[in-house]
Each structure stands twice: as structure tokens, then as C-alpha cells.
Design a protein around this motif. Structure first.
Motif, PDB file in Angstrom:
ATOM      1  N   GLY A  33      30.205  49.175  47.116  1.00 42.11           N
ATOM      2  CA  GLY A  33      30.818  47.867  47.427  1.00 42.11           C
ATOM      3  C   GLY A  33      29.861  46.991  48.219  1.00 42.11           C
ATOM      4  O   GLY A  33      29.612  45.830  47.866  1.00 42.11           O
ATOM      5  N   HIS A  36      26.466  46.204  46.061  1.00 37.93           N
ATOM      6  CA  HIS A  36      26.412  45.699  44.678  1.00 37.93           C
ATOM      7  C   HIS A  36      25.838  44.291  44.559  1.00 37.93           C
ATOM      8  O   HIS A  36      25.311  43.938  43.514  1.00 37.93           O
ATOM      9  N   MET A  46      30.475  49.014  39.313  1.00 31.92           N
ATOM     10  CA  MET A  46      31.727  48.421  39.809  1.00 31.92           C
ATOM     11  C   MET A  46      32.982  48.918  39.083  1.00 31.92           C
ATOM     12  O   MET A  46      34.009  49.130  39.726  1.00 31.92           O
ATOM     13  N   HIS A  49      33.695  51.912  40.870  1.00 37.32           N
ATOM     14  CA  HIS A  49      34.191  51.576  42.214  1.00 37.32           C
ATOM     15  C   HIS A  49      35.710  51.363  42.176  1.00 37.32           C
ATOM     16  O   HIS A  49      36.448  51.872  43.023  1.00 37.32           O
ATOM     17  N   MET A 101      42.353  49.327  51.759  1.00 41.14           N
ATOM     18  CA  MET A 101      41.171  48.963  50.950  1.00 41.14           C
ATOM     19  C   MET A 101      41.487  49.005  49.449  1.00 41.14           C
ATOM     20  O   MET A 101      41.208  48.039  48.744  1.00 41.14           O
ATOM     21  N   HIS A 140      40.945  39.453  48.293  1.00 44.09           N
ATOM     22  CA  HIS A 140      39.479  39.417  48.353  1.00 44.09           C
ATOM     23  C   HIS A 140      38.998  39.341  49.806  1.00 44.09           C
ATOM     24  O   HIS A 140      38.127  40.107  50.255  1.00 44.09           O
ATOM     25  N   HIS A 143      39.749  42.507  51.684  1.00 47.01           N
ATOM     26  CA  HIS A 143      38.878  43.588  51.211  1.00 47.01           C
ATOM     27  C   HIS A 143      37.494  43.488  51.859  1.00 47.01           C
ATOM     28  O   HIS A 143      36.934  44.495  52.296  1.00 47.01           O
TER      29      HIS A 143
HETATM   30  C1  HEM Z   1      38.421  53.408  48.959  1.00 48.06           C
HETATM   31  C2  HEM Z   1      38.632  52.240  48.429  1.00 48.06           C
HETATM   32  C3  HEM Z   1      37.645  51.098  48.481  1.00 48.06           C
HETATM   33  C4  HEM Z   1      36.639  50.834  49.368  1.00 48.06           C
HETATM   34  C5  HEM Z   1      36.231  51.640  50.605  1.00 48.06           C
HETATM   35  C6  HEM Z   1      36.017  49.598  48.939  1.00 48.06           C
HETATM   36  C7  HEM Z   1      34.965  48.971  49.601  1.00 48.06           C
HETATM   37  C8  HEM Z   1      34.389  47.776  49.213  1.00 48.06           C
HETATM   38  C9  HEM Z   1      33.406  47.061  49.970  1.00 48.06           C
HETATM   39  C10 HEM Z   1      32.862  47.488  51.325  1.00 48.06           C
HETATM   40  C11 HEM Z   1      33.062  45.953  49.265  1.00 48.06           C
HETATM   41  C12 HEM Z   1      32.065  44.878  49.652  1.00 48.06           C
HETATM   42  C13 HEM Z   1      32.777  43.714  50.301  1.00 48.06           C
HETATM   43  C14 HEM Z   1      31.819  42.591  50.538  1.00 48.06           C
HETATM   44  O1  HEM Z   1      31.685  41.748  49.634  1.00 48.06           O
HETATM   45  O2  HEM Z   1      31.211  42.536  51.601  1.00 48.06           O
HETATM   46  C15 HEM Z   1      33.824  45.970  48.037  1.00 48.06           C
HETATM   47  C16 HEM Z   1      33.736  45.015  47.042  1.00 48.06           C
HETATM   48  C17 HEM Z   1      34.539  45.005  45.931  1.00 48.06           C
HETATM   49  N1  HEM Z   1      35.575  45.860  45.642  1.00 48.06           N
HETATM   50 FE1  HEM Z   1      36.101  47.477  46.708  1.00 48.06          FE
HETATM   51  N2  HEM Z   1      36.631  49.152  47.791  1.00 48.06           N
HETATM   52  C18 HEM Z   1      37.638  50.034  47.480  1.00 48.06           C
HETATM   53  C19 HEM Z   1      38.527  49.928  46.425  1.00 48.06           C
HETATM   54  C20 HEM Z   1      38.511  48.929  45.466  1.00 48.06           C
HETATM   55  C21 HEM Z   1      39.464  48.801  44.373  1.00 48.06           C
HETATM   56  C22 HEM Z   1      40.653  49.736  44.131  1.00 48.06           C
HETATM   57  C23 HEM Z   1      39.105  47.706  43.652  1.00 48.06           C
HETATM   58  C24 HEM Z   1      39.747  47.109  42.428  1.00 48.06           C
HETATM   59  C25 HEM Z   1      40.622  47.725  41.655  1.00 48.06           C
HETATM   60  C26 HEM Z   1      37.919  47.130  44.279  1.00 48.06           C
HETATM   61  C27 HEM Z   1      37.239  46.023  43.827  1.00 48.06           C
HETATM   62  C28 HEM Z   1      36.148  45.469  44.446  1.00 48.06           C
HETATM   63  C29 HEM Z   1      35.425  44.311  43.923  1.00 48.06           C
HETATM   64  C30 HEM Z   1      35.736  43.556  42.619  1.00 48.06           C
HETATM   65  C31 HEM Z   1      34.426  44.009  44.866  1.00 48.06           C
HETATM   66  C32 HEM Z   1      33.378  42.893  44.771  1.00 48.06           C
HETATM   67  C33 HEM Z   1      33.872  41.674  45.494  1.00 48.06           C
HETATM   68  C34 HEM Z   1      32.816  40.582  45.502  1.00 48.06           C
HETATM   69  O3  HEM Z   1      31.839  40.645  44.767  1.00 48.06           O
HETATM   70  O4  HEM Z   1      32.981  39.637  46.287  1.00 48.06           O
HETATM   71  N3  HEM Z   1      37.596  47.904  45.396  1.00 48.06           N
HETATM   72  N4  HEM Z   1      34.638  47.093  48.038  1.00 48.06           N
END
Ligand code: HEM
Ligand code: HEM
Length: 182
Positions: A33, A36, A46, A49, A101, A140, A143
Motif C-alpha cells: 500500500g 505502490h 494492488m 492487496h 483498514m 479513501h 484508509h
Molecule cells: C489489512 C488491510 C489493509 C491494509 C493494512 C492496507 C494498507 C494500505 C496503505 C498503507 C495504503 C497506502 C495509503 C496511502 O496512499 O498513503 C493503501 C492503499 C490502498 N489500498 Fe489498502 N490496505 C488494506 C486493505 C485494503 C482493501 C481491502 C482494499 C480494497 C478492497 C484496499 C485498497 C487500496 C487501494 C485502492 C489503495 C491505493 C489508494 C491510492 O492510490 O490513493 N486496501 N492500503
């Protein structure tokens, strides 16, 4: 020096299996996350992810239900009261983040714009959450912010475990290690 513990003072095999399975999945997701944007190779991860995150949600719901019915072994008597309080608060905050999350990520990708199939490891497509565009953008925001909070808490949690093992040289980390590693 870390010594052998009576079986009753260790976490049970179920608690240990939940802990380490979820820990590995969460650490992978934090790395993918956060990385990326900067590391193009991680972008291909992703879909993984998202699938891993929803797996963490399901495992955490099962873990919390199981945990509410099973008290963990008491901390050893030498752990001071303030540290028990901090550990307790950290652990329950981590549980909350293990739910928040995945839910916020799921909400983020469920907005009406830009939906893509939400595949669970190519085995099945998952449904979207019923959110509108503003719900998705709130997801968003949440998250991103909670991602950094979770990274900080995990680092503190790991530092505390390593402090017990390497500096205080007591049995706290051993309580959570699988039998084969003890
Ligand atoms: C244990 C569960 C999860 C953790 C620890 C986690 C952690 C993270 C982190 C740290 C980021 C970076 C945030 C940033 O832009 O600074 C991220 C981005 C993202 N996560 Fe997760 N995530 C989890 C679950 C999920 C789930 C279930 C989804 C969707 C079904 C998801 C979709 C995304 C997407 C699309 C981004 C990119 C957002 C962007 O580019 O701005 N994540 N995630
Ligand atoms: C993302 C990664 C991690 C998460 C989300 C996490 C979460 C948790 C939670 C919620 C508990 C409380 C269990 C309970 O009593 O209900 C716990 C306990 C524990 N964790 Fe982690 N953990 C992670 C990684 C690690 C790592 C890498 C280590 C070791 C270096 C570690 C060492 C421990 C230890 C020793 C305990 C037991 C503490 C005690 O006896 O009170 N954890 N962890």
C-alpha cells in the motif's frame, strides 16, 4: 534470560496461528500500500492487496469472536502495571485497525465511479459495499490516514516485543512464538 514457560502461560496454538497469519498479511499490505505509488513494480500487486485485505477482515472477525471467548494467559508478574495498560490499549487499537483498514479500503473501491471487478485471488468476484461517491472518498481518506497510524503502531508493537526479548531478556515474546520456534 528467556526460559522455558509452563504451557499455561503461553498463548494457545489457535491464538498464535491467528496472530502470525494476520501479522504477515498486514505487513505485506502495509508495504504494498505505502510503496505502490513510488515503486511501479508494486502497482501490479494492488489486486492482491485488495484480496489480502478482505482476507484480513474475515480472519479478524473470526479472531475477535474467538478472542472474546478465550482469555489470553496473564502477563508475567514482572511486567509493570503501566506497561500492561499500554499493551492492552495497543492490542485493542490494532484489532480496530485490522477491521477499519479493510473496510475503508473496500469502501474506497466501491464508489460508483471507476469500479473494477473486485476479485478474490481470481477465485471469485466480491460484491461492492453500498456507498456513494462521498462514502468512497471518505473511505479513501480514512484508509490513507489510518494506514500511517497502523504502520506506527505496528512498529511500536514490534519494538516492544524485541525490547522484551533482546534487552530485558524475558519470556514475553516466547509466549507468542509457535512451538517449533521456541
Ligand atoms: C489489512 C488491510 C489493509 C491494509 C493494512 C492496507 C494498507 C494500505 C496503505 C498503507 C495504503 C497506502 C495509503 C496511502 O496512499 O498513503 C493503501 C492503499 C490502498 N489500498 Fe489498502 N490496505 C488494506 C486493505 C485494503 C482493501 C481491502 C482494499 C480494497 C478492497 C484496499 C485498497 C487500496 C487501494 C485502492 C489503495 C491505493 C489508494 C491510492 O492510490 O490513493 N486496501 N492500503
Ligand atoms: C502487523 C503485524 C502485527 C499485528 C497486527 C499484531 C497484533 C497483535 C495483537 C492484536 C496482539 C494481542 C493478542 C491478544 O492478547 O489478544 C498481539 C500480541 C503479541 N504480538 Fe503482535 N502483531 C503484529 C506483529 C508482531 C510481530 C512482528 C511481533 C514480534 C516481533 C509480535 C509480537 C507479539 C507478542 C509477543 C504478543 C503477545 C504480547 C503479550 O503477551 O501480551 N507481533 N499482536
Amino acid at each position: 534470560m528467556a526460559t522455558r514457560l509452563p504451557v499455561t502461560q503461553r498463548y494457545s496454538a489457535v491464538a498464535i496461528a491467528f496472530h502470525w497469519t494476520i501479522a504477515v498479511l498486514v505487513i505485506v499490505n502495509l508495504i504494498v500500500g505505502i510503496g505502490h505509488d513510488a515503486v511501479p513494480a508494486l502497482r501490479a500487486w494492488m489486486p492482491g492487496h485488495k484480496a489480502i485485505g478482505i482476507t484480513v477482515l474475515a480472519l479478524t472477525l473470526a479472531r475477535v469472536a474467538w478472542r472474546l471467548a478465550h482469555r489470553p494467559p496473564p502477563l508475567p508478574g514482572f511486567v509493570p502495571a503501566w506497561e500492561r495498560g499500554v499493551a492492552h490499549a495497543t492490542h485493542w487499537t490494532l484489532y480496530a485497525l485490522m477491521l477499519a483498514m479493510p473496510l475503508s479500503g473496500w469502501a474506497m473501491v466501491s464508489g460508483p465511479q471507476g469500479r473494477r471487478p473486485l476479485s478474490w485471488f481470481g477465485i471469485t468476484d466480491l460484491p461492492y459495499l453500498p456507498v456513494d461517491a462521498s462514502g468512497a472518498s471518505a473511505g479513501h481518506e480514512v484508509h490513507e490516514i489510518l494506514g500511517w497510524v497502523m504502520l506506527a503502531l505496528v512498529l511500536i508493537h514490534v519494538a516492544a516485543a524485541l525490547r522484551h526479548h533482546l534487552i530485558l531478556r524475558d519470556s514475553v515474546l516466547l509466549r507468542m512464538l509457535p512451538r517449533a520456534a521456541r
